[in-house]
Design an enzyme around this catalytic site. Sequence first.
Site, PDB file in Angstrom:
ATOM      1  N   ASN A   9       0.864  -1.181   0.000  1.00  0.00           N
ATOM      2  CA  ASN A   9       0.000   0.000   0.000  1.00  0.00           C
ATOM      3  C   ASN A   9       0.899   1.230   0.000  1.00  0.00           C
ATOM      4  O   ASN A   9       1.514   1.539   1.018  1.00  0.00           O
ATOM      5  CB  ASN A   9      -0.897  -0.036   1.253  1.00  0.00           C
ATOM      6  CG  ASN A   9      -1.697   1.240   1.428  1.00  0.00           C
ATOM      7  OD1 ASN A   9      -1.810   2.042   0.503  1.00  0.00           O
ATOM      8  ND2 ASN A   9      -2.252   1.433   2.621  1.00  0.00           N
ATOM      9  N   LYS A  11       0.097   4.256  -0.167  1.00  0.00           N
ATOM     10  CA  LYS A  11      -0.565   5.436   0.426  1.00  0.00           C
ATOM     11  C   LYS A  11      -0.377   6.649  -0.500  1.00  0.00           C
ATOM     12  O   LYS A  11      -0.339   6.466  -1.717  1.00  0.00           O
ATOM     13  CB  LYS A  11      -0.026   5.698   1.829  1.00  0.00           C
ATOM     14  CG  LYS A  11      -0.021   4.430   2.695  1.00  0.00           C
ATOM     15  CD  LYS A  11       0.161   4.739   4.128  1.00  0.00           C
ATOM     16  CE  LYS A  11       0.368   3.455   4.901  1.00  0.00           C
ATOM     17  NZ  LYS A  11       0.212   3.618   6.327  1.00  0.00           N
ATOM     18  N   HIS A  96      -9.412   1.057   5.346  1.00  0.00           N
ATOM     19  CA  HIS A  96      -8.091   1.265   5.970  1.00  0.00           C
ATOM     20  C   HIS A  96      -8.282   2.206   7.163  1.00  0.00           C
ATOM     21  O   HIS A  96      -9.110   3.124   7.112  1.00  0.00           O
ATOM     22  CB  HIS A  96      -7.121   1.867   4.939  1.00  0.00           C
ATOM     23  CG  HIS A  96      -5.708   1.886   5.434  1.00  0.00           C
ATOM     24  ND1 HIS A  96      -5.246   2.822   6.319  1.00  0.00           N
ATOM     25  CD2 HIS A  96      -4.673   1.041   5.193  1.00  0.00           C
ATOM     26  CE1 HIS A  96      -3.966   2.571   6.588  1.00  0.00           C
ATOM     27  NE2 HIS A  96      -3.597   1.488   5.915  1.00  0.00           N
ATOM     28  N   GLU A  98      -6.704   4.657   8.134  1.00  0.00           N
ATOM     29  CA  GLU A  98      -6.544   6.088   7.820  1.00  0.00           C
ATOM     30  C   GLU A  98      -7.818   6.645   7.189  1.00  0.00           C
ATOM     31  O   GLU A  98      -8.155   7.812   7.403  1.00  0.00           O
ATOM     32  CB  GLU A  98      -5.308   6.275   6.908  1.00  0.00           C
ATOM     33  CG  GLU A  98      -4.022   6.051   7.712  1.00  0.00           C
ATOM     34  CD  GLU A  98      -2.837   5.542   6.905  1.00  0.00           C
ATOM     35  OE1 GLU A  98      -2.874   5.578   5.669  1.00  0.00           O
ATOM     36  OE2 GLU A  98      -1.864   5.089   7.543  1.00  0.00           O
ATOM     37  N   GLU A 168      -5.105  -5.026  10.929  1.00  0.00           N
ATOM     38  CA  GLU A 168      -4.089  -3.990  11.063  1.00  0.00           C
ATOM     39  C   GLU A 168      -4.315  -3.231  12.372  1.00  0.00           C
ATOM     40  O   GLU A 168      -5.116  -2.281  12.406  1.00  0.00           O
ATOM     41  CB  GLU A 168      -4.186  -3.006   9.897  1.00  0.00           C
ATOM     42  CG  GLU A 168      -3.954  -3.620   8.542  1.00  0.00           C
ATOM     43  CD  GLU A 168      -3.390  -2.603   7.560  1.00  0.00           C
ATOM     44  OE1 GLU A 168      -2.326  -2.865   7.025  1.00  0.00           O
ATOM     45  OE2 GLU A 168      -4.006  -1.546   7.376  1.00  0.00           O
ATOM     46  N   GLY A 174       2.596   2.265  10.714  1.00  0.00           N
ATOM     47  CA  GLY A 174       3.531   3.379  10.509  1.00  0.00           C
ATOM     48  C   GLY A 174       4.259   3.796  11.770  1.00  0.00           C
ATOM     49  O   GLY A 174       4.889   4.855  11.791  1.00  0.00           O
ATOM     50  N   SER A 209       3.596  -2.165  10.297  1.00  0.00           N
ATOM     51  CA  SER A 209       5.061  -2.164  10.418  1.00  0.00           C
ATOM     52  C   SER A 209       5.693  -3.504  10.066  1.00  0.00           C
ATOM     53  O   SER A 209       6.637  -3.944  10.716  1.00  0.00           O
ATOM     54  CB  SER A 209       5.481  -1.685  11.815  1.00  0.00           C
ATOM     55  OG  SER A 209       5.044  -0.359  12.026  1.00  0.00           O
ATOM     56  N   GLY A 231       4.893   1.358   4.697  1.00  0.00           N
ATOM     57  CA  GLY A 231       6.202   2.013   4.518  1.00  0.00           C
ATOM     58  C   GLY A 231       7.225   1.149   3.795  1.00  0.00           C
ATOM     59  O   GLY A 231       7.926   1.634   2.885  1.00  0.00           O
TER      60      GLY A 231
HETATM   61  C1  PEP Z   1      -0.711   0.149   6.090  1.00  0.00           C
HETATM   62  O1  PEP Z   1      -0.803   1.340   5.849  1.00  0.00           O
HETATM   63  O2  PEP Z   1      -1.590  -0.627   5.673  1.00  0.00           O
HETATM   64  C2  PEP Z   1       0.436  -0.307   6.862  1.00  0.00           C
HETATM   65  C3  PEP Z   1       0.402  -1.510   7.340  1.00  0.00           C
HETATM   66  O3  PEP Z   1       1.471   0.589   7.040  1.00  0.00           O
HETATM   67  P1  PEP Z   1       2.912   0.278   7.673  1.00  0.00           P
HETATM   68  O4  PEP Z   1       3.397  -1.022   7.080  1.00  0.00           O
HETATM   69  O5  PEP Z   1       3.759   1.435   7.280  1.00  0.00           O
HETATM   70  O6  PEP Z   1       2.719   0.156   9.154  1.00  0.00           O
END
Ligand code: PEP
Length: 246
Positions: A9, A11, A96, A98, A168, A174, A209, A231
């Site tokens: 992803n 983003k 998601h 966010e 998640e 993040g 992460s 990320g």
């Molecule tokens: C995400 O945005 O779905 C995600 C898991 O981000 P990160 O891997 O950066 O924690």
Amino acid sequence: MRRQLVMGNWKMNGSRAANEQLVSTFLSLWQSVEGLEVAFAPPAVYLPQVAALLASSKVVLAAQDVSAHVDAGAFTGELSGAMLVDIGCQYAIVGHSERRAYHGESDQQVAAKALACLAIGLTPVICVGESLAQRESDETLAVIGSQLDAVLNVLEPAQLKNIVIAYEPVWAIGTGKTASPEQAQAVHHFIRARLGEQGAVVRLLYGGSVKASNAEELFAQADIDGALVGGAALHAEEFFQICQAA
Ligand code: PEP
């Protein structure tokens, strides 16, 4: 039986030049394998560019969001599932954290988006997860349960085989903090049980992460079928290593 899936992803990151570099470096490293599907979810404006870059590969395309409206019409700024399929998407991320946090998406809107995907043959990757406060007050399973129930209330049991669920934990996205393999497995096991008889065929991804250094131990868990990667998906070598760990 369940094909693993690793989805990057991106983003709100990227540019035409950066996307080309990322995709071409990844494709120079990656050899597709039978048991693993890899997907990229770039920002919507770059979906056609990335579709073209992936054309001769087996890596598939995902959207980061989709409209809950199925039929074309006066919905300024929205992208329908049909449009996403038209430009080559196979998946769309829905719910998601966010989107839930910054755009106020409710469990019911997320469920409506999942339904809209299924109506057009797009596979929804439905995100669920608890906040840190909810985990600390022992509400994790209650929160995940009600996020899931909103989806289960509108889907027919036969549709469940066509969805993917991403667990998640919001506190792990993040932040560099990953759920331990045991914490993640416990929630995945709960989700699979909640899905009932169809649960055995539904792919459950972990997100939060995920890095090259922790992917292998997460993927070793019985109910973890892959990852939604934020990320680390912006770095071709690291994303390649995560795919290799799967
Ligand atoms: C995400 O945005 O779905 C995600 C898991 O981000 P990160 O891997 O950066 O924690």
